[in-house]
Motif scaffolding. Sequence first.
Motif, PDB file in Angstrom:
ATOM      1  N   VAL A  74      65.260  16.818  -2.793  1.00 57.97           N
ATOM      2  CA  VAL A  74      64.705  15.866  -1.832  1.00 57.97           C
ATOM      3  C   VAL A  74      65.798  15.425  -0.869  1.00 57.97           C
ATOM      4  O   VAL A  74      66.885  15.018  -1.284  1.00 57.97           O
ATOM      5  CB  VAL A  74      64.089  14.638  -2.537  1.00 57.97           C
ATOM      6  N   PHE A  75      65.501  15.511   0.426  1.00 57.04           N
ATOM      7  CA  PHE A  75      66.430  15.124   1.482  1.00 57.04           C
ATOM      8  C   PHE A  75      65.761  14.064   2.355  1.00 57.04           C
ATOM      9  O   PHE A  75      64.542  14.047   2.501  1.00 57.04           O
ATOM     10  CB  PHE A  75      66.818  16.339   2.330  1.00 57.04           C
ATOM     11  N   TYR A  76      66.584  13.217   2.961  1.00 57.65           N
ATOM     12  CA  TYR A  76      66.064  12.098   3.744  1.00 57.65           C
ATOM     13  C   TYR A  76      66.661  12.135   5.152  1.00 57.65           C
ATOM     14  O   TYR A  76      67.874  12.031   5.322  1.00 57.65           O
ATOM     15  CB  TYR A  76      66.413  10.765   3.056  1.00 57.65           C
ATOM     16  N   ASP A  77      65.796  12.296   6.118  1.00 57.45           N
ATOM     17  CA  ASP A  77      66.174  12.148   7.522  1.00 57.45           C
ATOM     18  C   ASP A  77      66.601  10.685   7.710  1.00 57.45           C
ATOM     19  O   ASP A  77      65.827   9.773   7.436  1.00 57.45           O
ATOM     20  CB  ASP A  77      64.947  12.517   8.355  1.00 57.45           C
ATOM     21  N   GLY A 115      57.212  25.699  -2.407  1.00 58.86           N
ATOM     22  CA  GLY A 115      58.325  26.130  -3.231  1.00 58.86           C
ATOM     23  C   GLY A 115      58.294  27.609  -3.519  1.00 58.86           C
ATOM     24  O   GLY A 115      59.331  28.286  -3.497  1.00 58.86           O
ATOM     25  N   GLU A 116      57.116  28.139  -3.781  1.00 57.03           N
ATOM     26  CA  GLU A 116      56.984  29.568  -4.022  1.00 57.03           C
ATOM     27  C   GLU A 116      57.264  30.387  -2.775  1.00 57.03           C
ATOM     28  O   GLU A 116      57.803  31.494  -2.847  1.00 57.03           O
ATOM     29  CB  GLU A 116      55.582  29.877  -4.535  1.00 57.03           C
ATOM     30  N   ALA A 117      56.905  29.846  -1.600  1.00 56.71           N
ATOM     31  CA  ALA A 117      57.089  30.568  -0.335  1.00 56.71           C
ATOM     32  C   ALA A 117      58.504  30.443   0.211  1.00 56.71           C
ATOM     33  O   ALA A 117      58.869  31.166   1.147  1.00 56.71           O
ATOM     34  CB  ALA A 117      56.094  30.054   0.698  1.00 56.71           C
ATOM     35  N   GLU A 153      68.112  27.260   3.568  1.00 58.23           N
ATOM     36  CA  GLU A 153      68.815  28.201   2.703  1.00 58.23           C
ATOM     37  C   GLU A 153      68.661  27.835   1.231  1.00 58.23           C
ATOM     38  O   GLU A 153      68.490  28.712   0.380  1.00 58.23           O
ATOM     39  CB  GLU A 153      70.293  28.256   3.091  1.00 58.23           C
ATOM     40  N   ALA A 154      68.688  26.532   0.918  1.00 57.88           N
ATOM     41  CA  ALA A 154      68.495  26.095  -0.458  1.00 57.88           C
ATOM     42  C   ALA A 154      67.080  26.424  -0.940  1.00 57.88           C
ATOM     43  O   ALA A 154      66.884  26.854  -2.091  1.00 57.88           O
ATOM     44  CB  ALA A 154      68.760  24.600  -0.572  1.00 57.88           C
ATOM     45  N   HIS A 158      61.374  21.990  -1.846  1.00 59.35           N
ATOM     46  CA  HIS A 158      62.362  21.104  -1.240  1.00 59.35           C
ATOM     47  C   HIS A 158      61.629  20.214  -0.239  1.00 59.35           C
ATOM     48  O   HIS A 158      60.972  20.713   0.683  1.00 59.35           O
ATOM     49  CB  HIS A 158      63.453  21.907  -0.540  1.00 59.35           C
ATOM     50  N   VAL A 159      61.739  18.907  -0.422  1.00 59.46           N
ATOM     51  CA  VAL A 159      61.013  17.935   0.398  1.00 59.46           C
ATOM     52  C   VAL A 159      61.980  17.263   1.361  1.00 59.46           C
ATOM     53  O   VAL A 159      63.071  16.840   0.961  1.00 59.46           O
ATOM     54  CB  VAL A 159      60.329  16.867  -0.492  1.00 59.46           C
TER      55      VAL A 159
END
Length: 296
Positions: free
Chosen positions: A199-202, A129-131, A272-273, A173-174
């Motif tokens: 959180v995003f889901y493939d 998250g920091e990176a 981008e987010a 972001h996961v």
Amino acid sequence: MNTCAVSDPRPIDVTAWIGGYPFRDVPHPEPEILVRVLDREGFAGAWVGHLPGAFHRDPVPSNRALYAAVAPFAGVLLPTPIVRPDWPGWTAMLRDAVNAGAPAVRAYPAQWGLGPGHPALGELAFACGEAGVALHVTLRFEDLRQRHPMDSVGDVPAATLRAMARLAGSRCHVVVAGAGREIIEETHWGLTPFEQERVFYDFGWVWGPPDDHFAHLVGTMGAERLAWSSWWPLRLTQQSRALVDLLPPPVPSPLSDASFVDGFADGRQIFEAAQRLAHSGLGSKNSEGTAPRINR
């Protein structure tokens, strides 16, 4: 993320690999083949991992091979190297990934024996998250019914995913790869709205008709939480497109309404987010709905 596909409206695949698989033969795991497959299936590019490295103890040689293999295809094949947080020098692995323009890094908690609440996973999530890079977590590579007897590792449970998403002060972001409806819902509805946004889901593993699990998720969670993928070379690359095309009316087909494709997430939007939140100077809201201060 340095990509020549920025102006290309087609989605960027969040889950693809190159390299061999230890438990069965996979067709054409070479990067030059993947480039042609992506173009054929309507992807502008892909987050690419090195498949053999998921089963190695030390990720460094695998990452080195990944960087070299995708270099001739920069801008289309975007490296997503492994960062193993319980391994010496993992912060250097993350730094190398950022310097290489990686939009995400990969973690394989099941293969490493890291369960829910393991402090190393929390440290990795916070550092990502920091990176400003996403954390890509693979739940499984094959369905239990087809796994080789020597592949005795189980799936990553929803509790592990929730623990990473609920880390207080984290901006991570996961991206969850390999989850079906049950794990997606168990994770998503166990988070606060603020946590759900990261959180995003493939959706390549979600069932379509006749069960219509995918349509249910789109209707209840929203398309923006679901991300495009090909899963090359382990699964049929047409799966994601077929799921979208088979959504029941009144949802329009992406073939007749190009704007509908934009409703689903892809690698470009997720990266981008992650970058926006990392550079915002703001801490992410935790499960109590407050924004903890992050010391810099």
